[in-house]
Design a protein around this motif. Structure first.
Motif, PDB file in Angstrom:
ATOM      1  N   GLU A 155       2.442   2.014  -3.672  1.00  0.00           N
ATOM      2  CA  GLU A 155       1.649   1.966  -4.879  1.00  0.00           C
ATOM      3  C   GLU A 155       1.625   3.846  -4.180  1.00  0.00           C
ATOM      4  O   GLU A 155       0.900   4.068  -5.644  1.00  0.00           O
ATOM      5  N   THR A 156       1.161   3.983  -3.083  1.00  0.00           N
ATOM      6  CA  THR A 156       1.303   5.843  -2.479  1.00  0.00           C
ATOM      7  C   THR A 156       1.899   6.380  -3.263  1.00  0.00           C
ATOM      8  O   THR A 156       1.936   7.693  -3.937  1.00  0.00           O
ATOM      9  N   GLU A 213       1.306  -1.418  -0.013  1.00  0.00           N
ATOM     10  CA  GLU A 213      -0.206   0.073  -0.010  1.00  0.00           C
ATOM     11  C   GLU A 213       0.750   1.490  -0.045  1.00  0.00           C
ATOM     12  O   GLU A 213       0.430   1.949  -0.492  1.00  0.00           O
TER      13      GLU A 213
END
Length: 205
Positions: A182-183, A179
């Motif tokens: 991806e950010t 996560e």
């Protein structure tokens, strides 16, 4: 150089100084996908490449093609008719041999979408359609979308080499989650594939 790649380079360099340095260090993008390949071939090549270098992957594929006394990629039927032991002699693990048999069987039975159908599918729709097949995981599909289809906005966040590169460059003191990765790479859209290419090619020193 492709106009899309030129736009991608400009976009990445404008994100921040770190991305600008990455692009300048690696140089112009020379990424060459192979959209002419049939889906089963692209998927088999992606599975072959898992946890292997490009050179090792190419060697295995070369030995596979040599089984049939041609330089062309074998047909689905040829692969289905080739036993696991023979595939193993090319360099495929038993797990990978089983996986490419499954893909070849799907192609032989018209269970894979055609190139024309795939061209009309979004990334998410294609992920859903192909992940229904045994042995075809998200990473495999993402590699297929990148290296066969040449789709420009794929960030394979679960790729070990890519995660290592991003961590080393951006957060060497932290173990990034998918996560967080991806950010961190979201500003690269709509050229996340090109961003991934640069990260794969950025020097390790």
């Amino acid at each position: 150089m492709s106009p899309s790649y030129a736009k991608a380079e400009t976009h990445l360099k404008n994100i921040n100084p770190t991305w600008s340095k990455i692009v300048d260090t690696v140089g112009h993008c020379s990424f060459e996908p192979h959209p002419e390949r049939q889906p089963y071939e692209g998927l088999i090549r992606a599975i072959t490449s898992q946890k292997l270098s490009a050179a090792a992957t190419d060697a295995i594929i070369h030995r596979l093609c040599a089984l049939y006394h041609k330089h062309q990629f074998p047909t689905p039927k040829q692969i289905v008719d080739t036993d696991v032991e023979t595939l193993h002699s090319c360099g495929f693990s038993k797990l990978k041999a089983d996986a490419i048999h499954n893909i070849a069987n799907a192609a032989l039975n018209n269970q894979l979408p055609s190139n024309d159908e795939i061209c009309k599918m979004s990334n998410e729709d294609l992920l859903k359609a192909l992940s229904t097949h045994k042995s075809v995981k998200r990473w495999t599909i993402e590699m297929y979308m990148i290296f066969t289809l040449g789709r420009l906005n794929i960030m394979p966040a679960d790729d070990a080499t890519l995660r290592s590169s991003i961590t080393r460059i951006f957060h060497p003191d932290k173990n990034l989650s998918i996560e967080e990765l991806e950010t961190l790479t979201s500003p690269c859209a709509p050229y996340q594939t090109i961003a991934a290419w640069y990260l794969w090619h950025y020097p390790k020193h």
